[in-house]
Design an enzyme around this catalytic site. Sequence first.
Site, PDB file in Angstrom:
ATOM      1  CB  CYS A 124      -0.965  -0.034   1.289  1.00 25.37           C
ATOM      2  SG  CYS A 124      -1.811  -1.513   1.441  1.00 25.37           S
ATOM      3  N   PRO A 128      -4.747   8.621  -3.330  1.00 20.11           N
ATOM      4  CG  PRO A 128      -7.004   8.680  -2.712  1.00 20.11           C
ATOM      5  CD  PRO A 128      -5.587   8.273  -1.913  1.00 20.11           C
ATOM      6  CB  SER A 132       4.377   9.433 -10.812  1.00 18.30           C
ATOM      7  OG  SER A 132       3.511   8.795 -11.802  1.00 18.30           O
ATOM      8  CD1 TRP A 156      -4.535   4.239  -8.196  1.00 21.36           C
ATOM      9  CD2 TRP A 156      -6.466   2.985  -9.002  1.00 21.36           C
ATOM     10  NE1 TRP A 156      -5.463   5.112  -8.925  1.00 21.36           N
ATOM     11  CE2 TRP A 156      -6.565   4.258  -9.356  1.00 21.36           C
ATOM     12  CE3 TRP A 156      -7.273   1.896  -9.244  1.00 21.36           C
ATOM     13  CZ2 TRP A 156      -7.646   4.687 -10.287  1.00 21.36           C
ATOM     14  CZ3 TRP A 156      -8.409   2.476 -10.148  1.00 21.36           C
ATOM     15  CH2 TRP A 156      -8.348   3.530 -10.536  1.00 21.36           C
ATOM     16  CD  GLN A 279       9.109  -7.494 -46.873  1.00 17.87           C
ATOM     17  OE1 GLN A 279       8.549  -6.770 -47.835  1.00 17.87           O
ATOM     18  NE2 GLN A 279      10.362  -8.290 -47.360  1.00 17.87           N
ATOM     19  CD  GLU A 363       5.770  -3.329  -8.785  1.00 14.50           C
ATOM     20  OE1 GLU A 363       5.005  -4.642  -8.830  1.00 14.50           O
ATOM     21  OE2 GLU A 363       6.991  -3.137  -8.556  1.00 14.50           O
ATOM     22  CD  GLN A 367       5.051   7.605 -19.738  1.00 16.33           C
ATOM     23  OE1 GLN A 367       4.460   7.045 -18.998  1.00 16.33           O
ATOM     24  NE2 GLN A 367       4.907   7.238 -21.116  1.00 16.33           N
TER      25      GLN A 367
END
Length: 379
Positions: A124, A128, A132, A156, A279, A363, A367
């Site tokens: 955890c 919210p 990042s 999440w 191809q 995780e 970016q």
Amino acid sequence: MLNFELTQEQKEIKEMALKFAKQEMQPKATEHDQSAKFPIDIFKKAWELGLLNTCIPSEFGGNGFSVVDGTLITECLAYGCMGMNTSIMSNDLALLPIVIGGSKEQKEKFLRPFTESYKIASFCLTEPSNGSDAAGIKTLIKETPDGYIINGEKMWITNAGFADLFVVYCTIDPKLKHKGICAVVIEKGTPGIEIGKAEKKMGHRCSDTRGLRFNNVKIAKNHLLGNLGDGWKIAMKTLDHSRPLIASSAIGGAQCAYEHSIKYAKERIQFDVPIARHQAIQFMIANMAMKIEAARLLTQRAAWMLDHGIKNTEFASMAKAFAADSCMEITTDAVQIFGGYGYSVEYPVEKLMRDAKLIQIYEGTSQIQRMVVAREVLS
Ligand code: CAA
């Protein structure tokens, strides 16, 4: 000396995990994707085979797997179903902070039960308003004479609705940023834990994802990992270990899409020949093969470094970003190769494309991984 050969033991582990993925996971993957039901029976079987909790050291009842062994298992399980694998792998993610930052007594108390019976854990960190920017979390920890009190909200969180144990990141004071972060263990049933509703997601639908609230949750002193303020280093080291595992799950999903693409391209006739003879299709399949091999090498290198006590932050992030982005590209091309059938839920590749997307996000987004790589190579 460079050696790409797996040991006999690793070959056997891989064979067992792949057999389990093909026999137990794949046949149920569509059903669980559509119902969004948590496949607890499948997870229990995986635990019985020793495929869960790969990070627990043998000293505390684990199988003594290396990080490379963990990546081999994860790749196979994600080949079976990326969504199911997310729940399986999240146990490792949640237990790693205890392996990394826990005392011997804490490892005995919190890890051993996971080796004695089937249990679920949640990591955890995300909130919210902080994903990042993990150092900006706001969940508070307050010291009391006999322990700590936790207050705050998480978002999440994988496995949250089923977890027996939560590893929770909190801060003494948000103004301290990473220097104030602490990692604590909260057991299921502790008064004050409020579990939110299951999120409805685009992919990984059978993995359980929820918000959580901690309302004056009281924990004992021995539930703090390390000292107050040690949480950030524990979290970063955890991610250095777990990102190669996530990269492996992307490779497993990509491998599955690649194999479906080859089979379909050999069967589907257009302009009087199997489309594999065109191809345009061959180039897509060649790109898939190259990306999978490159991602696997990068991932196993990142895992191998950790097994050899070498700091792997840069390689773990490279592997995670490269494998996740490759998985997204490969599964998208698989849908393209299948054409109209690829867009239909009757065929397996649309699910793979939906599942791939999350691996670029959780995780640490692709970016954020590039940010970590840039900082490492420029420093
Ligand atoms: N190991 C040890 N120390 C580390 C480290 C590492 N890998 N990375 C950073 N540090 C140290 C730095 O050296 C620095 O130390 P000093 O104070 O001594 O200088 C300190 O930590 C702060 O580092 P930064 O300045 O780099 O911190 P930042 O706030 O600028 O950025 C970040 C850090 C890398 C972007 C970090 O916030 C990050 O990784 N964010 C992504 C969060 C994330 O991955 N969340 C995933 C949630 S879990 C999930 O999604 C899983 C699931 O459900 C399945």
